[in-house]
Write a protein that holds these residues in place. Structure first.
Motif, PDB file in Angstrom:
ATOM      1  N   GLU A 242       0.824  -1.204   0.000  1.00  0.00           N
ATOM      2  CA  GLU A 242       0.000   0.000   0.000  1.00  0.00           C
ATOM      3  C   GLU A 242       0.866   1.266   0.000  1.00  0.00           C
ATOM      4  O   GLU A 242       0.528   2.248  -0.667  1.00  0.00           O
ATOM      5  CB  GLU A 242      -0.920  -0.027   1.221  1.00  0.00           C
ATOM      6  CG  GLU A 242      -2.032  -1.062   1.084  1.00  0.00           C
ATOM      7  CD  GLU A 242      -2.852  -1.218   2.350  1.00  0.00           C
ATOM      8  OE1 GLU A 242      -4.008  -1.655   2.241  1.00  0.00           O
ATOM      9  OE2 GLU A 242      -2.337  -0.900   3.444  1.00  0.00           O
ATOM     10  N   GLN A 243       1.977   1.217   0.704  1.00  0.00           N
ATOM     11  CA  GLN A 243       2.887   2.369   0.688  1.00  0.00           C
ATOM     12  C   GLN A 243       3.469   2.576  -0.701  1.00  0.00           C
ATOM     13  O   GLN A 243       3.558   3.714  -1.198  1.00  0.00           O
ATOM     14  CB  GLN A 243       4.007   2.151   1.706  1.00  0.00           C
ATOM     15  CG  GLN A 243       4.990   3.324   1.792  1.00  0.00           C
ATOM     16  CD  GLN A 243       6.080   3.088   2.830  1.00  0.00           C
ATOM     17  OE1 GLN A 243       6.029   2.110   3.572  1.00  0.00           O
ATOM     18  NE2 GLN A 243       7.055   3.972   2.875  1.00  0.00           N
ATOM     19  N   ALA A 244       3.851   1.470  -1.367  1.00  0.00           N
ATOM     20  CA  ALA A 244       4.431   1.569  -2.706  1.00  0.00           C
ATOM     21  C   ALA A 244       3.420   2.075  -3.727  1.00  0.00           C
ATOM     22  O   ALA A 244       3.793   2.670  -4.744  1.00  0.00           O
ATOM     23  CB  ALA A 244       4.977   0.209  -3.133  1.00  0.00           C
ATOM     24  N   ALA A 245       2.118   1.850  -3.462  1.00  0.00           N
ATOM     25  CA  ALA A 245       1.070   2.207  -4.426  1.00  0.00           C
ATOM     26  C   ALA A 245       0.473   3.589  -4.178  1.00  0.00           C
ATOM     27  O   ALA A 245      -0.507   3.965  -4.830  1.00  0.00           O
ATOM     28  CB  ALA A 245      -0.040   1.167  -4.389  1.00  0.00           C
ATOM     29  N   GLU A 246       1.058   4.370  -3.291  1.00  0.00           N
ATOM     30  CA  GLU A 246       0.474   5.663  -2.937  1.00  0.00           C
ATOM     31  C   GLU A 246       0.263   6.589  -4.138  1.00  0.00           C
ATOM     32  O   GLU A 246      -0.690   7.357  -4.187  1.00  0.00           O
ATOM     33  CB  GLU A 246       1.355   6.375  -1.899  1.00  0.00           C
ATOM     34  CG  GLU A 246       1.220   5.803  -0.497  1.00  0.00           C
ATOM     35  CD  GLU A 246       2.063   6.550   0.508  1.00  0.00           C
ATOM     36  OE1 GLU A 246       2.833   7.456   0.073  1.00  0.00           O
ATOM     37  OE2 GLU A 246       1.985   6.244   1.713  1.00  0.00           O
ATOM     38  N   SER A 247       1.144   6.506  -5.122  1.00  0.00           N
ATOM     39  CA  SER A 247       1.043   7.406  -6.284  1.00  0.00           C
ATOM     40  C   SER A 247       0.238   6.805  -7.433  1.00  0.00           C
ATOM     41  O   SER A 247       0.177   7.394  -8.516  1.00  0.00           O
ATOM     42  CB  SER A 247       2.456   7.750  -6.790  1.00  0.00           C
ATOM     43  OG  SER A 247       3.214   8.379  -5.773  1.00  0.00           O
ATOM     44  N   TYR A 248      -0.368   5.645  -7.214  1.00  0.00           N
ATOM     45  CA  TYR A 248      -1.077   4.943  -8.283  1.00  0.00           C
ATOM     46  C   TYR A 248      -2.509   4.665  -7.835  1.00  0.00           C
ATOM     47  O   TYR A 248      -2.802   3.641  -7.204  1.00  0.00           O
ATOM     48  CB  TYR A 248      -0.348   3.642  -8.626  1.00  0.00           C
ATOM     49  CG  TYR A 248       1.109   3.858  -8.949  1.00  0.00           C
ATOM     50  CD1 TYR A 248       1.504   4.261 -10.219  1.00  0.00           C
ATOM     51  CD2 TYR A 248       2.099   3.687  -7.966  1.00  0.00           C
ATOM     52  CE1 TYR A 248       2.842   4.475 -10.515  1.00  0.00           C
ATOM     53  CE2 TYR A 248       3.429   3.899  -8.257  1.00  0.00           C
ATOM     54  CZ  TYR A 248       3.794   4.292  -9.528  1.00  0.00           C
ATOM     55  OH  TYR A 248       5.111   4.512  -9.819  1.00  0.00           O
ATOM     56  N   PRO A 249      -3.437   5.574  -8.173  1.00  0.00           N
ATOM     57  CA  PRO A 249      -4.801   5.501  -7.631  1.00  0.00           C
ATOM     58  C   PRO A 249      -5.556   4.225  -7.982  1.00  0.00           C
ATOM     59  O   PRO A 249      -6.312   3.706  -7.150  1.00  0.00           O
ATOM     60  CB  PRO A 249      -5.488   6.740  -8.220  1.00  0.00           C
ATOM     61  CG  PRO A 249      -4.640   7.149  -9.386  1.00  0.00           C
ATOM     62  CD  PRO A 249      -3.243   6.756  -9.034  1.00  0.00           C
TER      63      PRO A 249
END
Length: 249
Positions: A203-210
């Motif tokens: 989830e942290q890695a996906a912060e910039s990918y809505p």
């Protein structure tokens, strides 16, 4: 040697295969190729592909590695035999009714996946093992699928392509799953524990990918095995949807 030079030298020596070479006679009453393959499978399933060696297998069988070489030429042939033994576990539907082609294809595909996941070491070797497709159990599967799609109404050439497409989907998905299960086994955790430990980092890695964030949010808390089953079935249904457009006239 150029193709022209090869042609001038005459026919090339046929490729040798464990499937066409006569079996060796028994060196001792307790040792046969079937027993060697069965013990190799037990070793592969318990310890993985890296643990397999002719020397270790011979020790487990109470025989020298030299005795094993009378039945199989090398370790690659042994793995080829083991893969086909696994393919013997696949459940082939008995129906010959053209109207049930989709249900029969689904049942076969699900059994192929389940069989591969029972032996996750196969993920590291499938597709690399020479002529494993010539094994009797692999050919039994191929024959069934060709007959199924031919009965459903496809011409022979397209039935072969349909069968290859279906098998490619299943083995591709199952190989990825098997590789994941190998990692899971090394972790020492249950699948639920392992997945839960990954969520914060993912989830942290996906912060910039809505879109990824939304997808992760929908999956969070879901049983991971159920999610894998649903993902597999979704893709299988779409493959069969595509093939159905070729079958219905």
């Amino acid at each position: 040697m150029s193709p022209q030079e090869q042609a001038e030298t005459g026919p090339q020596t046929p490729v040798q295969s464990v499937w066409t070479r006569p079996r060796a006679g028994r060196e001792q009453p307790a040792l046969s190729r079937d027993q060697i393959v069965a013990e190799a499978l037990r070793l592969l399933d318990s310890d993985g592909i890296d643990a397999l060696s002719m020397r270790k297998l011979g020790t487990r069988l109470g025989a020298g590695a030299t005795s094993l070489y009378r039945h199989v030429a090398n370790k690659d042939e042994l793995i080829e035999l083991a893969i086909d033994e696994i393919y013997g576990e696949i459940e082939i539907p008995r129906s010959t009714d053209p109207a049930t082609w989709r249900a029969d294809a689904t049942g076969c595909a699900q059994s192929l996946r389940a069989t591969m996941l029972r032996h996750p070491w196969i993920a590291s070797v499938l597709g690399e093992m020479g002529m494993s497709y010539l094994g009797p159990n692999a050919m039994r599967l191929a024959e069934f699928l060709l007959a199924l799609f031919t009965r459903a109404g496809l011409p022979t050439a397209e039935a072969d392509q349909a069968a290859s497409t279906l098998v490619a989907y299943v083995t591709g998905m199952a190989t990825s799953e098997a590789a994941y299960l190998n990692v899971l086994a090394r972790s020492g955790h249950t699948e639920q524990q392992y997945v839960e430990s990954l969520w914060p980092t993912a989830e942290q890695a996906a912060e910039s990918y809505p879109h990824l964030r939304e997808g992760y949010a929908e999956q969070r808390g879901k049983d991971p095995r159920t999610a894998r089953d649903e993902n597999f079935q979704y893709g299988l249904d779409r493959v069969l949807d595509g093939l159905e457009t070729r079958i219905i006239h």
